[in-house]
Design a protein around this motif. Structure first.
Motif, PDB file in Angstrom:
ATOM      1  N   GLU B 257       6.698   9.768  17.016  1.00 20.02           N
ATOM      2  CA  GLU B 257       7.703   8.761  17.373  1.00 20.02           C
ATOM      3  C   GLU B 257       9.024   9.458  17.696  1.00 20.02           C
ATOM      4  O   GLU B 257       9.716   9.104  18.645  1.00 20.02           O
ATOM      5  CB  GLU B 257       7.903   7.813  16.196  1.00 20.02           C
ATOM      6  N   ASP B 258       9.349  10.486  16.884  1.00 20.84           N
ATOM      7  CA  ASP B 258      10.573  11.260  17.157  1.00 20.84           C
ATOM      8  C   ASP B 258      10.507  11.875  18.547  1.00 20.84           C
ATOM      9  O   ASP B 258      11.482  11.874  19.295  1.00 20.84           O
ATOM     10  CB  ASP B 258      10.752  12.386  16.119  1.00 20.84           C
ATOM     11  N   LEU B 259       9.299  12.393  18.891  1.00 21.72           N
ATOM     12  CA  LEU B 259       9.125  13.022  20.213  1.00 21.72           C
ATOM     13  C   LEU B 259       9.325  11.993  21.316  1.00 21.72           C
ATOM     14  O   LEU B 259      10.083  12.212  22.264  1.00 21.72           O
ATOM     15  CB  LEU B 259       7.726  13.649  20.310  1.00 21.72           C
ATOM     16  N   THR B 260       8.664  10.832  21.171  1.00 21.91           N
ATOM     17  CA  THR B 260       8.783   9.824  22.245  1.00 21.91           C
ATOM     18  C   THR B 260      10.199   9.241  22.288  1.00 21.91           C
ATOM     19  O   THR B 260      10.696   8.930  23.358  1.00 21.91           O
ATOM     20  CB  THR B 260       7.746   8.687  22.104  1.00 21.91           C
ATOM     21  N   ASP B 261      10.839   9.138  21.103  1.00 17.52           N
ATOM     22  CA  ASP B 261      12.223   8.640  21.098  1.00 17.52           C
ATOM     23  C   ASP B 261      13.137   9.596  21.857  1.00 17.52           C
ATOM     24  O   ASP B 261      13.981   9.177  22.642  1.00 17.52           O
ATOM     25  CB  ASP B 261      12.741   8.482  19.661  1.00 17.52           C
ATOM     26  N   PHE B 262      12.922  10.900  21.607  1.00 15.89           N
ATOM     27  CA  PHE B 262      13.734  11.903  22.306  1.00 15.89           C
ATOM     28  C   PHE B 262      13.487  11.814  23.812  1.00 15.89           C
ATOM     29  O   PHE B 262      14.425  11.793  24.616  1.00 15.89           O
ATOM     30  CB  PHE B 262      13.384  13.304  21.779  1.00 15.89           C
ATOM     31  N   LEU B 263      12.202  11.724  24.176  1.00 20.18           N
ATOM     32  CA  LEU B 263      11.869  11.659  25.609  1.00 20.18           C
ATOM     33  C   LEU B 263      12.414  10.375  26.235  1.00 20.18           C
ATOM     34  O   LEU B 263      12.870  10.382  27.380  1.00 20.18           O
ATOM     35  CB  LEU B 263      10.352  11.742  25.801  1.00 20.18           C
ATOM     36  N   SER B 264      12.385   9.281  25.474  1.00 23.39           N
ATOM     37  CA  SER B 264      12.917   8.009  25.993  1.00 23.39           C
ATOM     38  C   SER B 264      14.403   8.149  26.278  1.00 23.39           C
ATOM     39  O   SER B 264      14.897   7.631  27.279  1.00 23.39           O
ATOM     40  CB  SER B 264      12.738   6.870  25.001  1.00 23.39           C
ATOM     41  N   LEU B 265      15.106   8.852  25.372  1.00 20.27           N
ATOM     42  CA  LEU B 265      16.547   9.016  25.578  1.00 20.27           C
ATOM     43  C   LEU B 265      16.823   9.836  26.833  1.00 20.27           C
ATOM     44  O   LEU B 265      17.732   9.529  27.595  1.00 20.27           O
ATOM     45  CB  LEU B 265      17.198   9.702  24.363  1.00 20.27           C
ATOM     46  N   VAL B 266      15.993  10.890  27.047  1.00 21.87           N
ATOM     47  CA  VAL B 266      16.177  11.705  28.251  1.00 21.87           C
ATOM     48  C   VAL B 266      15.883  10.841  29.496  1.00 21.87           C
ATOM     49  O   VAL B 266      16.612  10.885  30.486  1.00 21.87           O
ATOM     50  CB  VAL B 266      15.278  12.961  28.216  1.00 21.87           C
ATOM     51  N   SER B 267      14.815  10.031  29.420  1.00 22.85           N
ATOM     52  CA  SER B 267      14.475   9.145  30.546  1.00 22.85           C
ATOM     53  C   SER B 267      15.587   8.141  30.777  1.00 22.85           C
ATOM     54  O   SER B 267      15.878   7.759  31.909  1.00 22.85           O
ATOM     55  CB  SER B 267      13.193   8.350  30.268  1.00 22.85           C
TER      56      SER B 267
END
Lengths: 230, 848
Positions: B257-267
Motif C-alpha cells: 500500500e505504501d508503494l502504491t500510495d507513493f506511486l499514486s502521489l507521483v502520478s
C-alpha cells in the motif's frame, strides 16, 4: 399614445487612469410606443453608450431608465436579461450571430430562452420573410454580410419585441445591400407595430425615422421630429 | 405567456452541444492533457487492487508456514522448549552474512547464507531450476544459489562453492523464495544450504551475527490469535519476534500500500500538470467565447445559464478524457507487474479492476471540473455590453471572491487527495505546500521573465529576435502555462539525476584519497595475528584490528523493554532494547569522531570504578538519553552497569570502525569478541586475490569491498530510479501534450498576426525564425527554471536528508536542457507550420 421608454437625468461616467470620464450627462427624453427614432452624433458622442443603457445592457451612474414602466436601474443583471428577452429586440452593426449555430437555430434562441415549445415553424416563417427560406441550415460563416444581417433581423423580431434597438445596422454593408436591409427593417417594424430606436451616423437613414436626437460630447444638442413623424 | 418559465436543463445540454460544433477537436485537446495522468492513476490503482487480491490469495505462501518465530540472538533453553512443543511440523532456518567462494572461477562474494532444516516452505515453494532442487538439496552436501549471482559469476548447476569450511555442490538455481523480492536479493543474494552442515562450516560460533527462525505448520486448524497471545509475553522477554499468516498478510499489504500510495502521489503530479494545462486552455477558450456569451446575455440568458452551457461541455469532455485515460491505464496496467517485479514479494497477474476504473473516472471528472471552474466562473461576469464594444471588460481575479473559493477548493482537493494516500495530516499538508510552492515558483519565474523582457527590452536587437522575444509578454502569450508544464517535468527529471549523483558521490567520497575501502569482519581473536600477517603480505596498510563485543541493552535508568512497550508516553524508539549492540572499547578517540558534550576519560578507574561510556549524540537525542543516565548492558550473560559520560559526533560516512556505544578500556577485555580490520586496497586484482586467500584460510571472515557496495547501491538506485523514471515519464509526456495543446491553442491566437505579417511582406523564413525564437526562449527558460528548482530540491535533500555534500553534475542536466529546448522548438514549429507554408488568405478563411 403610451410611453415605452422614459429616460430621466441620465449620466454615465467611467474611471480611467485615475480620472473620471463623463460619457453621458443629464440625458432626458421619452419615447412613445410604436414610434421610430434615431440617435445621431459624431464618434465618441455617447450614442452607443446611450443605446446600451436604454436597452438595459448596462447601468447608469445617475438618473433612471424606465422601459415599459419597469425601472431598469433597480434590477440586477439577470432580471434585466429577462426584461430584454421579453420586451427588447436588437440588431447590431456586426450582426452578432452565434457562429456555432445555424441561421434557424440563431433565430430560435430568444424563444428557447423563454422555454417556449413548437417555435420552429415561427422561425422558418420569419426566415422566409427576410428572404432566406432556403438558408436555415447554413452557419453564419457560410452567409454573406447582408444575409447575416437578415438572420439577425429575424432573430430580433421572433420574440415580438415591444421595442427594437439597432446599432448602425448598415455600417458593415455596401450601399445596395444597405437599402434592402433598411427597407426590411422598416417593413417588419411597421408590420409588428414595434418601437424602433436606431443609432446611426447616416443622416439619410435617420431622416426615415420620425424623430432625431443629436448627441455631442455626451449631451443632447437637439431633439427634432422629422417629416416622417406621425 | 408565463414569464417566469425559462429554458430547462435539456436546452442547456442542447446549447452546449451546438456551441461545441466548431470546437470539439480543440475541446478534446484541452482534456488530452489529463489522459496520461488518469491513465497513470488507473494503472496504479489497478495494480494496487491486483496486489491486494494476490496478497489475500498468496498470504500463506508469503510466510511459507502458519507461524514463524525469529530472533537475532541465541535461543534460550526455555524458548527452545516452547518451540519444540509448537506445531505438528517444524523447520529451522539460520541466516547470516558470509563469504562464498566459487571454486571454478576463484571468485568470492558476500551472500546471505540460509541454513535450512525441515520441510519449509509448507506453503508455496523454493522455486528452483531444476524444479526438484528445492527439495533435493536438503538430502546432501548441496546448495541453492541465487539466479542473478549464478549469472554474474558464470556458475552452473553442478559447480562447487565453498562456505566456511565446507564445499557444496550447486544443486539448483534459486529463482524465488517465500517473501523474497528482487531488490532484497540484489543486496544480499541468498544461498540455501542444509542446516545439518552449518556446524561444519565453522560459521556458527558464539558472537556470530546469526538470525534464527522457526517455522511451524499446524495440520489441524488452530486459533492462531489465541496461540500468539499466549506466547507473546515470553517472546517479548527474550526479544523475539513472530509472524503469522495474518500478520504477514497485513505487513505485506501495508508495504505494498505504501508503494502504491507513493506511486499514486507521483502520478498525481502528472495529473496536476495536466490540470494546469486544462485550466490554461479553458482560460483561453473562455476569452474566445466572450462574444458568444455576450450575445446570449443580450438575448436574455442569465449568467448562470451561460456558465452552465460551458460547464456541461467541460464535464462531458472531461468524462471522455477520463474514459480514454482509464482505457489507456488498463493497457499500461498489463505491463506494471513486469516493470515493478523487483519490488514485489508476490507474483501479480494484471486483472481488470472496475473499482480502479471507477476511481479514475471520478477523479478525472472532479479534477477537470475543479480546474476548469476557475476560468469558467468568469463567464458569469461577462457583460452583454460586449456585443457593442468587445474587450469592454477585463477579468480580475481579485474582484471575484468565487474565484478565490475555487482556488481554495483546488488546494483543499490536493490536500484531501494526498491525505487519502498518506493518511498523515501533517505530511499531506507538507506535500500540498511543496506542490503549491513549486507551482508558485514556476508561475513567479514566468511573471518575472515577462516583466524583465518588457522592462529591459533590447530595442537594438535584430527585428526577428525582438519579435520572438516580444511574443513572450504580448497578449495571448503562453509563457506561464508552458513554463509551469515544461518546468515541472524538467524539475522531476533533473532532481532524479541530481539525487542519484549525490548518493553515488557520497559513497565514492569514502573511497577517495587514502581512505580505507575494505572491511574485514568476524575475525576471531586467535585469527587476528594471522589475518594481519596475510594483509601485510599484500603490502596493505594495517594499523591493527578493532575489537567488537556483542551485547544487549537491558535498562536505561529503570526503563526496560517491557516498560517501554507498555508506556507509549516514553519518548524512546521501539527498537532500543530489541537490537544487538556491537560495541568497542579503547582509550582514545579516532579521527571520525569528536566529543560534543560531557567528558571522555577512556579508562576505567580500577576494577570496581564507574564505567563511563560515550554515545553517538543523534542516537542519544533520539532516545531521550542524557549525560549521567545509567545504561545496563547484558554482555552475553554478564550484566554491566554504565553511566553516560559523554556524547560524540560521529562521521558515519567514513569507512572507519564507528560505533554508537564506546566503552573505556578495562571493562570488556575478557568478553567474547571478534575483531574488525579496516584497510585500503588500491587494485581490484589485489582485492580479488586477498579475498580468495582470506576465504580459503579464514572462511568465517566476512569481507566488505567498497567497490562492490558501490555497485550494489548503484544497482538499487537504478532499480528505484527506473520506477521513478517510469512514473516521471507520465509527467514528461503530459508536459509534452500540454505543450502541444498550448501551441495549437496559441496558434489560433497567433495566426492573425502571422498572416498579417505575411500579408505586409514578411517572408516564410522570417515567420519561421520568429516562431522558432519564441519557442526557444520559452523552452530554455522553462528548462532552466525546472533545473534550478531541481537543484534547490537536491541541495535540501543532500543537506538535510543525506547530510552530505551537494554536488552538481552538469552533463546530464545539460543534456536535459538541450533536449527540452529542442522538443519545445520542434513541437512549436510543427504545429505552426500551416502559417509558414500556406497562402495567407487560405488560412484566414479556414481558421479564423
Amino acid at each position: 399614445m403610451a410611453t415605452i421608454l422614459n429616460i430621466q437625468n441620465l449620466s454615465k461616467t467611467y474611471q480611467s487612469a485615475g480620472r473620471t470620464l463623463t460619457v453621458l450627462e443629464n440625458i432626458n427624453f421619452s419615447v412613445e410606443a410604436g414610434s421610430t427614432m434615431a440617435i445621431v452624433g459624431p464618434s465618441g458622442s455617447g450614442k452607443t453608450t446611450l443605446l446600451g443603457l436604454a436597452a438595459g445592457l448596462d447601468r447608469s451612474t445617475t438618473g433612471s431608465v424606465e422601459l415599459n414602466n419597469i425601472k431598469l436601474d433597480q434590477l440586477n443583471e439577470d432580471q434585466r436579461a429577462s426584461i430584454r428577452n421579453q420586451h427588447v429586440g436588437f440588431i447590431f452593426q456586426s450582426f452578432q450571430l452565434l457562429p456555432t449555430l445555424t441561421a434557424l437555430e440563431n433565430i430560435m434562441v430568444p424563444l428557447e430562452l423563454r422555454g417556449e415549445k413548437n417555435i420552429k415553424p415561427r422561425a422558418v416563417d420569419l426566415l422566409r420573410k427576410v428572404g432566406l427560406g432556403d438558408r436555415g441550415h447554413h452557419y453564419p460563416a457560410q452567409l454573406s454580410g447582408g444575409e447575416q444581417q437578415r438572420v439577425s433581423m429575424a432573430r430580433a423580431f421572433i420574440n415580438k419585441p415591444q421595442i427594437l434597438f439597432t446599432d448602425e445596422p448598415t455600417g458593415n454593408l455596401d450601399a445596395e445591400t444597405s437599402r434592402g436591409i433598411v427597407e426590411l427593417i422598416f417593413n417588419l417594424n411597421k408590420e409588428a407595430g414595434t418601437t424602433l430606436i436606431m443609432v446611426t451616423h447616416d443622416l439619410e437613414l435617420a431622416n426615415q425615422t420620425g424623430r432625431i436626437i443629436k448627441l455631442k460630447g455626451g449631451r443632447i444638442v437637439s431633439d427634432e421630429t422629422t417629416a416622417n413623424s406621425n | 405567456m408565463d414569464e417566469k418559465r425559462g429554458p430547462n436543463f435539456s436546452w442547456l445540454v442542447k446549447m452546449a452541444w451546438r456551441d461545441s460544433r466548431r470546437n470539439r477537436s480543440r475541446l478534446f485537446l484541452f482534456v488530452s492533457s489529463i489522459i496520461l495522468g488518469i491513465a497513470a492513476m488507473v494503472a496504479i490503482y489497478s495494480l494496487g487492487d491486483n496486489m491486494s487480491e494476490e496478497v489475500d490469495r498468496q498470504a500463506a505462501s508469503l510466510l511459507g508456514a502458519d507461524l514463524m518465530i525469529g530472533s537475532g540472538k541465541q535461543v534460550s533453553p526455555a524458548i527452545q522448549k516452547m518451540v519444540d512443543s509448537l506445531g505438528d511440523r517444524r523447520s529451522e532456518q539460520r541466516m547470516f552474512p558470509s563469504m562464498i567462494y566459487f571454486s571454478k572461477t576463484n571468485k568470492t562474494r558476500l551472500v546471505q547464507v540460509r541454513a535450512l532444516g525441515g520441510e519449509f516452505p509448507y506453503y508455496g515453494a523454493l522455486e528452483t531450476v531444476p524444479s526438484s532442487a528445492g527439495k533435493t538439496f536438503r538430502n546432501g552436501q548441496a546448495a541453492l544459489v541465487d539466479q542473478t549471482m549464478m549469472l554474474q559469476y558464470d556458475a552452473k548447476v553442478g559447480d562447487s562453492i565453498k562456505i566456511g569450511n565446507v564445499s557444496f555442490v550447486v544443486a539448483g538455481t534459486l529463482i524465488n523464495a517465500p517473501g523474497q523480492t528482487g531488490l532484497s536479493a540484489s543486496v544480499a543474494p541468498p544461498v540455501y544450504i542444509p542446516l545439518q552442515y552449518l556446524e561444519q562450516t565453522g560459521l556458527s560460533q558464539k558472537g556470530s551475527r546469526i538470525v534464527t527462525q522457526f517455522f511451524f505448520k499446524f495440520d489441524e486448524p488452530v486459533n492462531m490469535e489465541k496461540l500468539v497471545d499466549d506466547i507473546e509475553p515470553r517472546l517479548d522477554i527474550e526479544g523475539m519476534s513472530y509472524e503469522t499468516v495474518e500478520t504477514q498478510k497485513q505487513n505485506t499489504a501495508r508495504s505494498l500500500e505504501d508503494l502504491t500510495d507513493f506511486l499514486s502521489l507521483v502520478s498525481f503530479i502528472a495529473l496536476l500538470l495536466g490540470c494546469v494545462g486544462v485550466a490554461s486552455a479553458i482560460h483561453i477558450y473562455v476569452r474566445e467565447k466572450i462574444k458568444s456569451v455576450a450575445i446570449l446575455r443580450c438575448l436574455g440568458a442569465k449568467g448562470r445559464q451561460a456558465f452552465l452551457i460551458y460547464l456541461i461541455q467541460i464535464v462531458v469532455v472531461g468524462f471522455i478524457g477520463s474514459l480514454a485515460g482509464a482505457a489507456l491505464g488498463t493497457i499500461i496496467q498489463q505491463f506494471l507487474p513486469i516493470a515493478f517485479k523487483d519490488f514485489l514479494p508476490i507474483k501479480v497477474t494484471a486483472e481488470f479492476s472496475w473499482s480502479a476504473i471507477g476511481q479514475g473516472l471520478l477523479l478525472g471528472i472532479v479534477i477537470s471540473f475543479l480546474f476548469a471552474l476557475a476560468p469558467l466562473v468568469s463567464i458569469r461576469k461577462i457583460s452583454p455590453l460586449n456585443t457593442l464594444r468587445l474587450s469592454f471588460q477585463r477579468f480580475s481575479l481579485f474582484k471575484d471572491p468565487v474565484k478565490w473559493l475555487v482556488y481554495l477548493a483546488i488546494i483543499g482537493f490536493i490536500w484531501a487527495f494526498c491525505y487519502l494516500q498518506i493518511k498523515e495530516v501533517q505530511e499531506s499538508i507538507g506535500f500540498s505546500i511543496v506542490i503549491v510552492i513549486a507551482f508558485l515558483i514556476l508561475v513567479g519565474s514566468a511573471a518575472l521573465l515577462m516583466w524583465t523582457v518588457r522592462r529591459f527590452f533590447p530595442n537594438r536587437w535584430n527585428y526577428l529576435w525582438r519579435q520572438g522575444l516580444a511574443n513572450l509578454y504580448r497578449p495571448n502569450n503562453q509563457t506561464t502555462i508552458l513554463i509551469v508544464a515544461i518546468g515541472l517535468g524538467t524539475a522531476i527529471i533533473c532532481t532524479l539525476f541530481s539525487i542519484r549523483a549525490i548518493l553515488l558521490n557520497r559513497i565514492q567520497l569514502t573511497a577517495q584519497g587514502n581512505r580505507s575501502n575494505t572491511i574485514l569482519f568476524d575475525i576471531q581473536p586467535q585469527q587476528k595475528d594471522s589475518v594481519i600477517a596475510l594483509a601485510k603480505q599484500f603490502n596493505l596498510p594495517v594499523e591493527g584490528t578493532v575489537p567488537v563485543v556483542n551485547m544487549r541493552l537491558e535498562k536505561v535508568n529503570n526503563i526496560t523493554g517491557e516498560v517501554l512497550r507498555k508506556d507509549s508516553t516514553i519518548k524512546m524508539r521501539r527498537g532500543l532494547f530489541d537490537r544487538e549492540y556491537r560495541v568497542t572499547f579503547r582509550d582514545s578517540l579516532i579521527s571520525s569522531e569528536k566529543i560534543t558534550k560531557g567528558r571522555w576519560s577512556g579508562k576505567r578507574e580500577g576494577p570496581s570504578g564507574t564505567v563511563f561510556i560515550s554515545l553517538d549524540e543523534n542516537y542519544a537525542t533520539n532516545n531521550s538519553i542524557k549525560i549521567g543516565d545509567t545504561l545496563t548492558f547484558n554482555v552475553q550473560g554478564a550484566v554491566i552497569s554504565t553511566i553516560v559520560g559523554s556524547f560524540r559526533k560521529v562521521d558515519w560516512g567514513r569507512v572507519q570502525t564507528n560505533f554508537l556505544v564506546l566503552f573505556p578500556t578495562g571493562v570488556l577485555e575478557e568478553a567474547p569478541m571478534f575483531h574488525v580490520l579496516v584497510t585500503r586496497i588500491e587494485s581490484k586484482d589485489v582485492s580479488a586475490r586477498l579475498q580468495q586467500q582470506m576465504v580459503q584460510r579464514f572462511p568465517n571472515v566476512t569481507i566488505i569491498d567498497l567497490s562492490a557496495v558501490l555497485n550494489i547501491v548503484s544497482n538499487i538506485i537504478d532499480k528505484v530510479g527506473f520506477i521513478i523514471r517510469f512514473m516521471a515519464a507520465f509527467s514528461i509526456f503530459t508536459g509534452l501534450i500540454v505543450l502541444i495543446a498550448s501551441v495549437m491553442i496559441s496558434k489560433y491566437q497567433r495566426i492573425q498576426e502571422s498572416v498579417l505579417l505575411r500579408t505586409i511582406g514578411a517572408s516564410r523564413k522570417q515567420i519561421f525564425y520568429i516562431t522558432a525564437l519564441e519557442y526557444f526562449f520559452l523552452g530554455a527558460l522553462a528548462a532552466a527554471t525546472g533545473m534550478f528548482l531541481s537543484l534547490g530540491i537536491s541541495f535540501l535533500v543532500a543537506k538535510f536528508m543525506f547530510e552530505t555534500e551537494f554536488i552538481l553534475k552538469w552533463v546530464p542536466l545539460l543534456i536535459v536542457f538541450v533536449s527540452v529546448c529542442f522538443l519545445t522548438v520542434f513541437i512549436g514549429l510543427i504545429n505552426s507550420r500551416a502559417v509558414v507554408t500556406r497562402p495567407p488568405l487560405e488560412i484566414l478563411r479556414e481558421e479564423v
